[in-house]
Design a protein around this motif. Structure first.
Motif, short mmCIF file in Angstrom:
data_model
loop_
_atom_site.label_atom_id
_atom_site.label_comp_id
_atom_site.label_asym_id
_atom_site.label_seq_id
_atom_site.Cartn_x
_atom_site.Cartn_y
_atom_site.Cartn_z
N PHE A 155 0.74 -1.24 0.06
CA PHE A 155 0.03 0.03 0.05
C PHE A 155 0.78 1.28 0.03
O PHE A 155 0.26 2.39 -0.02
CB PHE A 155 -1.07 0.04 1.12
CG PHE A 155 -2.13 -0.98 1.34
CD1 PHE A 155 -3.07 -0.85 0.44
CD2 PHE A 155 -2.05 -2.11 1.91
CE1 PHE A 155 -4.27 -1.81 0.28
CE2 PHE A 155 -2.84 -3.29 1.84
CZ PHE A 155 -3.93 -2.88 1.10
N ASP A 156 2.06 1.16 0.20
CA ASP A 156 2.98 2.51 -0.08
C ASP A 156 4.41 1.96 -0.96
O ASP A 156 4.54 0.88 -1.03
CB ASP A 156 3.37 2.86 1.36
CG ASP A 156 4.20 1.75 2.10
OD1 ASP A 156 5.41 1.61 1.98
OD2 ASP A 156 3.71 1.19 3.02
N THR A 157 5.03 2.91 -1.27
CA THR A 157 6.20 2.99 -2.03
C THR A 157 7.43 3.27 -1.23
O THR A 157 8.73 3.26 -2.01
CB THR A 157 6.14 3.85 -3.24
OG1 THR A 157 5.99 5.17 -2.79
CG2 THR A 157 4.92 3.46 -4.10
N GLY A 158 7.51 3.25 0.05
CA GLY A 158 8.53 3.46 0.73
C GLY A 158 8.81 5.20 1.12
O GLY A 158 8.20 5.83 0.62
N VAL A 159 10.03 5.45 1.72
CA VAL A 159 10.38 6.77 1.92
C VAL A 159 10.68 7.82 0.63
O VAL A 159 10.25 8.95 0.46
CB VAL A 159 11.69 6.85 2.94
CG1 VAL A 159 11.77 8.33 3.25
CG2 VAL A 159 10.91 6.41 4.01
N SER A 160 11.29 7.04 -0.22
CA SER A 160 11.82 7.66 -1.51
C SER A 160 10.78 8.06 -2.37
O SER A 160 10.84 9.04 -3.15
CB SER A 160 12.99 6.88 -2.05
OG SER A 160 12.47 5.81 -2.57
N TRP A 161 9.59 7.22 -2.11
CA TRP A 161 8.44 7.63 -3.20
C TRP A 161 8.90 7.34 -4.78
O TRP A 161 8.38 7.71 -5.75
CB TRP A 161 8.03 9.05 -3.06
CG TRP A 161 6.98 8.85 -2.00
CD1 TRP A 161 7.25 9.12 -0.78
CD2 TRP A 161 5.56 8.59 -1.98
NE1 TRP A 161 6.23 8.95 0.22
CE2 TRP A 161 4.93 8.68 -0.73
CE3 TRP A 161 4.80 8.35 -3.01
CZ2 TRP A 161 3.71 8.53 -0.22
CZ3 TRP A 161 3.22 8.08 -2.62
CH2 TRP A 161 2.95 8.09 -1.18
N GLU A 162 10.07 6.67 -5.16
CA GLU A 162 10.50 6.27 -6.12
C GLU A 162 9.67 5.16 -6.99
O GLU A 162 9.38 4.30 -6.23
CB GLU A 162 12.05 6.07 -6.38
CG GLU A 162 12.96 7.10 -6.02
CD GLU A 162 14.26 6.75 -5.89
OE1 GLU A 162 14.77 5.69 -6.36
OE2 GLU A 162 15.01 7.78 -5.77
N LEU A 163 9.17 5.35 -8.17
CA LEU A 163 8.19 4.33 -9.05
C LEU A 163 9.19 3.07 -8.92
O LEU A 163 10.35 3.12 -9.72
CB LEU A 163 7.81 4.94 -10.00
CG LEU A 163 7.11 3.98 -10.92
CD1 LEU A 163 5.87 3.30 -10.12
CD2 LEU A 163 6.61 4.77 -12.26
N ASP A 164 8.61 2.08 -8.38
CA ASP A 164 9.31 0.66 -8.60
C ASP A 164 8.60 -0.15 -9.79
O ASP A 164 7.15 -0.63 -9.21
CB ASP A 164 9.40 -0.31 -7.68
CG ASP A 164 10.20 -1.47 -7.45
OD1 ASP A 164 10.66 -1.99 -8.67
OD2 ASP A 164 10.54 -2.05 -6.53
#
Length: 387
Positions: free
Chosen positions: A330-339
């Motif tokens: 439900f989240d992309t981590g602290v960096s908010w970089e698209l994986d």
């Protein structure tokens, strides 16, 4: 006959008897020595030869043996059908290759027969094309029939196993009722493709904002997932207590008994049983989820979104009762970089994530990806949202 002759005859008879007795004794002695040396062992006629049937060994019921044979035969027929399909596919590819070669030959034929009537050449070529098309159609029909036969065999096998499972084949799983992770992933994708768009229209009519509408629908799914996980753990605990302590309606089990834990094998049986009745359980989830006692924060859900909520609960319940449970991102981590290994882009492209539209599904927590999620992307770093 004289007395002397009678005595002599009797003496001779005794002598012969003594000689035979000595030979017999010598023979027995020799046999015993041979046995001790290990060269030749005397055979005891009363001793049962090795390899005989052990009367204590239980024989397999003939019905189970016959059923196993039938299953093996049906599996063999399915393999034969698959081989036949592959052969038909190879033949179809060969026909396609021959079609290309014929086209080349037709071109050359036209060049060589330039003096022949143009209409006559076209008629000949059209006849060859029609012939090839009919052959391709026949192969396609045969392939379709073979695939239909295969599906029929698989359905029949599954039904046959299902009918025999309760008593005669306890070790064979029910292929129809058991919902596997790959099937849940397909259900999850169908919710996003077929149910989510209408839910988005309803939410956007009230919120009039793309981002808020997507986040609102994502929140409903996340609340459904957390609700199903908590309910699954509680239900499993209740089932364990019910199996271990058959208590009465006026008894407090936690206060009265020291409840042991089920073995891994028995706990697996309980979990598998719960999977088989999951379809009946799902019908009650919506009422529990919308009740004030559920503890979820989505009680302001409009009735128009009921189909979406029910679909989310169905996927989440099937995912929660798996062993181990499935996982969602439900989240992309602290960096908010698209994986891109976990998410696809929604309506914009970029290397950063603005907001999550639909979660990614995993085989289990930190497991492989079963179904990618969807995010709205940003193309510039300066537009990256703040944590």
């Amino acid at each position: 006959m004289s007395k002397v002759q009678m005595k002599a005859g009797m003496s001779n008879a005794k002598g012969i008897q003594n000689v035979q007795s000595q030979k017999s004794a010598a023979s027995n002695k020799t046999g015993q020595q041979t046995d001790r040396s290990g060269k030749t062992a005397a055979v005891n006629p009363r001793k049962k030869p090795p390899g005989g049937n052990d009367p204590r060994k239980k024989k397999e019921p003939p019905e189970l043996t016959e059923l196993k044979i039938q299953i093996v035969n049906m599996k063999s027929q399915v393999l034969d059908l698959e081989n036949s399909i592959r052969q038909q596919h190879d033949e179809l590819e060969n026909y396609k290759t021959e079609n290309v070669d014929l086209n080349k030959q037709m071109t050359q034929f036209v060049m060589e027969k330039a003096g022949k009537s143009r209409d006559s050449v076209i008629v000949d070529l059209n006849q060859q094309v029609e012939k090839l098309q009919k052959q391709i159609e026949c192969i396609g029909k045969e392939k379709t029939e073979i695939q239909a036969d295969k599906e029929l065999y698989m359905t029949t096998l599954s039904k046959y196993i299902t009918e025999k499972t309760p008593d005669e084949m306890p070790d064979i799983p029910n292929m129809e009722e058991n919902i596997r992770p790959t099937k849940i992933a397909d259900m999850f994708n169908q919710v996003y493709q077929n149910v989510w768009p209408r839910a988005y229209e309803i939410a956007n009519e009230k919120l009039n904002d793309e981002k808020l509408s997507c986040i609102y629908l994502l929140t409903i799914f996340k609340d459904s997932w957390e609700f199903c996980c908590a309910l699954s753990r509680h239900q499993l605990h209740i089932l364990e207590m019910t199996y271990l302590v058959p208590y009465g309606p006026n008894m407090s089990v936690d206060a009265t008994f020291n409840i042991p834990q089920l073995s891994v094998k028995n706990l697996k049986v309980v979990k598998e049983t719960r999977k088989h009745i999951a379809k009946q359980t799902i019908g009650n989830l919506y009422g529990l989820f919308m009740s004030p006692e559920s503890g979820t924060g989505t009680k302001d859900i409009p009735s128009e979104l009921e189909p979406y909520v029910r679909s989310c609960l169905e996927v989440c319940w099937y995912s929660a009762i798996q062993d181990p449970p499935l996982g969602f991102v439900f989240d992309t981590g602290v960096s908010w970089e698209l994986d891109t290994n976990y998410f696809e882009m929604f309506t914009k492209t970029g290397i950063y994530v603005d907001f999550i539209v639909w979660p990614a599904m995993l085989l289990h927590n930190h497991g492989v990806v079963l179904q990618k999620g969807v995010v709205q992307a940003l193309d510039e770093k300066s537009h990256r949202p703040q944590q």
